[in-house]
Motif scaffolding. Structure first.
Motif, PDB file in Angstrom:
ATOM      1  N   SER A 160     -47.053  26.405  30.948  1.00  0.00           N
ATOM      2  CA  SER A 160     -47.054  27.730  31.542  1.00  0.00           C
ATOM      3  C   SER A 160     -48.144  28.566  30.886  1.00  0.00           C
ATOM      4  CB  SER A 160     -45.674  28.349  31.333  1.00  0.00           C
ATOM      5  OG  SER A 160     -45.456  29.383  32.247  1.00  0.00           O
ATOM      6  N   SER A 161     -48.220  29.843  31.225  1.00  0.00           N
ATOM      7  CA  SER A 161     -49.269  30.698  30.688  1.00  0.00           C
ATOM      8  C   SER A 161     -48.865  32.152  30.851  1.00  0.00           C
ATOM      9  CB  SER A 161     -50.580  30.452  31.439  1.00  0.00           C
ATOM     10  OG  SER A 161     -51.538  31.422  31.078  1.00  0.00           O
ATOM     11  N   SER A 162     -49.453  33.012  30.030  1.00  0.00           N
ATOM     12  CA  SER A 162     -49.210  34.448  30.160  1.00  0.00           C
ATOM     13  C   SER A 162     -50.270  35.123  31.028  1.00  0.00           C
ATOM     14  CB  SER A 162     -49.207  35.087  28.761  1.00  0.00           C
ATOM     15  OG  SER A 162     -50.396  34.741  28.069  1.00  0.00           O
ATOM     16  N   LEU A 163     -51.170  34.330  31.593  1.00  0.00           N
ATOM     17  CA  LEU A 163     -52.253  34.896  32.398  1.00  0.00           C
ATOM     18  C   LEU A 163     -51.959  34.755  33.895  1.00  0.00           C
ATOM     19  CD1 LEU A 163     -55.024  33.571  30.129  1.00  0.00           C
ATOM     20  CD2 LEU A 163     -55.081  35.900  31.028  1.00  0.00           C
ATOM     21  N   PRO A 164     -52.510  35.684  34.720  1.00  0.00           N
ATOM     22  CA  PRO A 164     -52.249  35.629  36.173  1.00  0.00           C
ATOM     23  C   PRO A 164     -52.655  34.282  36.761  1.00  0.00           C
ATOM     24  CG  PRO A 164     -53.326  37.694  35.580  1.00  0.00           C
ATOM     25  CD  PRO A 164     -53.310  36.847  34.341  1.00  0.00           C
ATOM     26  N   GLN A 213     -25.123  20.231  13.924  1.00  0.00           N
ATOM     27  CA  GLN A 213     -25.119  21.613  14.388  1.00  0.00           C
ATOM     28  C   GLN A 213     -25.872  21.658  15.706  1.00  0.00           C
ATOM     29  OE1 GLN A 213     -28.756  22.899  11.356  1.00  0.00           O
ATOM     30  NE2 GLN A 213     -26.945  24.157  11.379  1.00  0.00           N
ATOM     31  N   GLU A 214     -25.472  22.620  16.548  1.00  0.00           N
ATOM     32  CA  GLU A 214     -26.134  22.787  17.832  1.00  0.00           C
ATOM     33  C   GLU A 214     -27.507  23.411  17.601  1.00  0.00           C
ATOM     34  OE1 GLU A 214     -23.806  25.327  20.354  1.00  0.00           O
ATOM     35  OE2 GLU A 214     -25.304  25.252  21.954  1.00  0.00           O
ATOM     36  N   ILE A 215     -28.532  22.838  18.201  1.00  0.00           N
ATOM     37  CA  ILE A 215     -29.869  23.425  18.111  1.00  0.00           C
ATOM     38  C   ILE A 215     -30.313  23.824  19.512  1.00  0.00           C
ATOM     39  CG2 ILE A 215     -32.316  22.981  17.602  1.00  0.00           C
ATOM     40  CD1 ILE A 215     -31.464  21.207  15.344  1.00  0.00           C
ATOM     41  N   ILE A 216     -30.680  25.093  19.648  1.00  0.00           N
ATOM     42  CA  ILE A 216     -31.217  25.567  20.917  1.00  0.00           C
ATOM     43  C   ILE A 216     -32.712  25.796  20.736  1.00  0.00           C
ATOM     44  CG2 ILE A 216     -31.243  27.474  22.579  1.00  0.00           C
ATOM     45  CD1 ILE A 216     -28.275  27.903  21.970  1.00  0.00           C
ATOM     46  N   LEU A 217     -33.513  25.056  21.478  1.00  0.00           N
ATOM     47  CA  LEU A 217     -34.946  25.326  21.508  1.00  0.00           C
ATOM     48  C   LEU A 217     -35.139  26.434  22.534  1.00  0.00           C
ATOM     49  CD1 LEU A 217     -36.302  21.666  21.410  1.00  0.00           C
ATOM     50  CD2 LEU A 217     -36.088  23.292  19.520  1.00  0.00           C
ATOM     51  N   ALA A 218     -35.536  27.608  22.048  1.00  0.00           N
ATOM     52  CA  ALA A 218     -35.558  28.802  22.896  1.00  0.00           C
ATOM     53  C   ALA A 218     -36.983  29.061  23.352  1.00  0.00           C
ATOM     54  CB  ALA A 218     -35.002  29.996  22.121  1.00  0.00           C
ATOM     55  N   GLY A 219     -37.293  28.618  24.563  1.00  0.00           N
ATOM     56  CA  GLY A 219     -38.639  28.828  25.079  1.00  0.00           C
ATOM     57  C   GLY A 219     -38.907  27.933  26.267  1.00  0.00           C
ATOM     58  N   GLY A 220     -40.136  28.014  26.772  1.00  0.00           N
ATOM     59  CA  GLY A 220     -40.494  27.260  27.963  1.00  0.00           C
ATOM     60  C   GLY A 220     -41.199  25.962  27.624  1.00  0.00           C
ATOM     61  N   ASN A 287     -46.633  37.456  34.955  1.00  0.00           N
ATOM     62  CA  ASN A 287     -46.914  36.121  34.450  1.00  0.00           C
ATOM     63  C   ASN A 287     -46.379  35.865  33.052  1.00  0.00           C
ATOM     64  OD1 ASN A 287     -48.730  35.455  36.801  1.00  0.00           O
ATOM     65  ND2 ASN A 287     -49.533  37.387  36.013  1.00  0.00           N
ATOM     66  N   VAL A 288     -45.759  36.890  32.465  1.00  0.00           N
ATOM     67  CA  VAL A 288     -45.129  36.641  31.177  1.00  0.00           C
ATOM     68  C   VAL A 288     -43.728  36.111  31.475  1.00  0.00           C
ATOM     69  CG1 VAL A 288     -44.373  37.610  29.003  1.00  0.00           C
ATOM     70  CG2 VAL A 288     -46.493  38.410  30.034  1.00  0.00           C
ATOM     71  N   ARG A 289     -43.562  34.827  31.274  1.00  0.00           N
ATOM     72  CA  ARG A 289     -42.322  34.172  31.698  1.00  0.00           C
ATOM     73  C   ARG A 289     -41.410  33.849  30.537  1.00  0.00           C
ATOM     74  NH1 ARG A 289     -46.605  31.944  34.565  1.00  0.00           N
ATOM     75  NH2 ARG A 289     -46.554  32.522  36.768  1.00  0.00           N
ATOM     76  N   GLU A 290     -41.968  33.777  29.336  1.00  0.00           N
ATOM     77  CA  GLU A 290     -41.190  33.421  28.153  1.00  0.00           C
ATOM     78  C   GLU A 290     -41.868  33.963  26.914  1.00  0.00           C
ATOM     79  OE1 GLU A 290     -38.863  32.577  26.408  1.00  0.00           O
ATOM     80  OE2 GLU A 290     -37.499  31.248  27.450  1.00  0.00           O
ATOM     81  N   GLY A 291     -41.233  33.776  25.773  1.00  0.00           N
ATOM     82  CA  GLY A 291     -41.811  34.168  24.500  1.00  0.00           C
ATOM     83  C   GLY A 291     -40.753  34.796  23.634  1.00  0.00           C
ATOM     84  N   ALA A 292     -40.837  34.551  22.327  1.00  0.00           N
ATOM     85  CA  ALA A 292     -39.901  35.145  21.367  1.00  0.00           C
ATOM     86  C   ALA A 292     -38.445  34.847  21.743  1.00  0.00           C
ATOM     87  CB  ALA A 292     -40.149  36.645  21.226  1.00  0.00           C
ATOM     88  N   GLY A 293     -38.221  33.703  22.371  1.00  0.00           N
ATOM     89  CA  GLY A 293     -36.851  33.284  22.686  1.00  0.00           C
ATOM     90  C   GLY A 293     -36.168  34.121  23.748  1.00  0.00           C
ATOM     91  N   MET A 294     -36.970  34.730  24.638  1.00  0.00           N
ATOM     92  CA  MET A 294     -36.400  35.651  25.630  1.00  0.00           C
ATOM     93  C   MET A 294     -35.312  35.013  26.487  1.00  0.00           C
ATOM     94  SD  MET A 294     -38.320  37.973  28.538  1.00  0.00           S
ATOM     95  CE  MET A 294     -39.084  36.652  29.476  1.00  0.00           C
ATOM     96  N   GLY A 295     -35.571  33.842  27.040  1.00  0.00           N
ATOM     97  CA  GLY A 295     -34.597  33.209  27.940  1.00  0.00           C
ATOM     98  C   GLY A 295     -33.270  32.951  27.258  1.00  0.00           C
TER      99      GLY A 295
END
Lengths: 322, 322
Positions: A160-164, A213-220, A287-295
């Protein structure tokens, strides 16, 4: 009660200075400051090192704002880690001594990989009693390093990307130049060292050293790349999941399912288009779809309250920044 | 299994630069480097920032060597925290942004006390699932800051020292000068801010914010001062204990019992005089009685093995340094 911690792996790669690669910051050089500002936003609810939050040239504010608002609801503590920041945050964080990953076109990206591996191991030991560990990232240009490592093994992978306009061709040009330097490689550790970033190296070492332990990979796609490499390295993946946004899955769902089994993926969203702020509304079309564990932070906040409440919290927080 | 963590609060105070106050380093200015070297020894088993371990002018090596050897036996992980270091270690640590405490004769010692308090709170949250938290210190001249805060309330209190002749009169002179600056004070928080060090501030905030876990204050009169202040501030002390060395109790047992109830104190030792190294043998007759949680680490190692084994491990480790 499930005890959770959000380990925010914050770092830079020199690739983010290349114009056209990342929109995580108003200019390419500003992208070097973005991880520190994200750490400050998540820890303090405000920027300390600058007056304004990081923003794309289109006016989309950093996703760490959304994550912070969600964390105020889900109550999950953040533990920032220096995964190679170019500028250090003015708040609490775990210092590793790592510097930004280097440009793989010119030299080995992770000259200090052992330091990153040691950090992942130490952190896994410190955090071993947590029921659930969320590994999140803020790495401008991290989708390029993700593409660089995974495409060595899965040529049809895309990030993915943060650009249009997703600069896939420009990313591939950087990767081709890097491959010219290294020649062919098949060892995942060597690929990581030559092309990766320190977020990936710390996250992989954490997974390797974690138990029960449960591990959540938080991102795209960036965290999808971590899942892929961990799996390829033969680590125990039974407790590892990927949490991301609906927006990432709409854009790159096919690619994420190339590297993470479908049943290990969760995704969610809120109704950004109902926000009172135009910058936040752009999350629904931008176009900002993810980052800093947003999802992940949205999904975990929605376990506690409604989408309307989450959006209200996001709007309130962003009002304080304006 | 009891899950333990050793939080090493490493910092400096400008007082350690005053000649005659501290022997934690071969010269007063070297005392500013000692905390960083202690962190490196505890984390890596070696010094990175210098070739040699910190040593008193009499040739007694830093107690962190003993602690490291004991930790290799008791298996307890160390988590270093910047409690105002003048020089930063070249290994993993928790960065707080704190600078060395200032000389209270001239100005407020802890200008950034809120930052220290915030760190203690964040750490208590991160570490809340640990059954047992050991709070240890490496603060050259920390016995002077301990004396400075406790003597405001208990005039007959005295602290230990790393020097052959305990410079109590010189310490009191510094304290009298500091009191001239501030005038009379009775609020413990104000006393801490004006006269203390950041180790004390972080440890107190940790105790305040901790719940249902055993806390071991690992040290002599410096940690006794923390116990005293926490008690005076009305914090819940039911799970707090002080672990130190026999040597501290022989020298300042009466004073420690002024500030910590006798039943909350444990102390131990090994037969240093049987060491193959003259520097280690001086622990049995010399003046370095505590530091870097030595007493607690010995007690916890002796839960696993014999005194002879512990000494052998100490000797082996020190051989690697010579």
């Amino acid at each position: 009660m499930t005890e959770s911690i959000n380990i925010l792996l914050a770092g830079s790669t020199e690739i983010s200075r290349i114009p056209g690669i990342s929109a995580a910051g108003s200019t390419p050089d500003m992208s070097m400051v973005t991880p520190a500002l994200d750490v400050e936003i998540l820890m303090e609810g405000k920027c300390i090192s600058m007056d304004v939050p990081p923003m794309t040239p289109d006016g989309i504010p950093t996703p760490s704002l959304i994550t912070r608002a969600c964390n105020e609801i889900n109550g999950i503590e953040v533990f920032p880690v220096n995964a190679g920041m170019g500028v250090k945050p003015k708040t609490y964080y775990y210092e590793t001594g790592l510097k930004p990953a280097r440009d793989p076109q010119k030299e080995t990206a992770l000259a200090d990989m052992e330091k990153a591996t040691g950090a992942g191991k130490h952190l896994a030991s410190i955090m071993k009693e947590k029921d659930r560990v969320i590994l999140s990232e803020t790495i401008p240009a991290g989708t390029t390093t993700a593409l660089a490592i995974v495409s060595q093994f899965v040529s049809e992978f895309r990030t993915s990307s943060s650009l249009p306009d997703d600069p896939n061709e420009q990313k591939m040009e950087i990767i081709r130049n890097s491959r010219k330097r290294t020649g062919n490689m098949s060892d995942p550790i060597k690929v990581l060292r030559e092309f990766g970033d320190y977020m990936q190296a710390i996250a992989l070492s954490f997974i390797e050293n974690s138990k029960d332990q449960e591990i959540i990979l938080a991102g795209g796609t960036q965290m999808g790349a971590v899942y892929f490499m961990a799996n390829r390295l033969g680590y125990d993946m039974r407790n590892v999941r990927l949490y991301t946004t609906d927006s990432v899955m709409e854009h790159r769902g096919k690619e994420i399912e190339m590297v993470v089994p479908r049943e290990r993926i969760r995704h969610g969203s809120i109704d950004f288009q109902k926000s009172i702020h135009s910058g936040i509304r752009k999350y629904s079309t931008g176009n900002v779809r993810e980052g800093a564990g947003m999802g992940a932070s949205i999904l975990l906040a929605l376990e506690k309250t409604t989408k309307e409440d989450v959006l209200r919290k996001v709007d309130d927080l962003y009002s304080n920044f304006l």
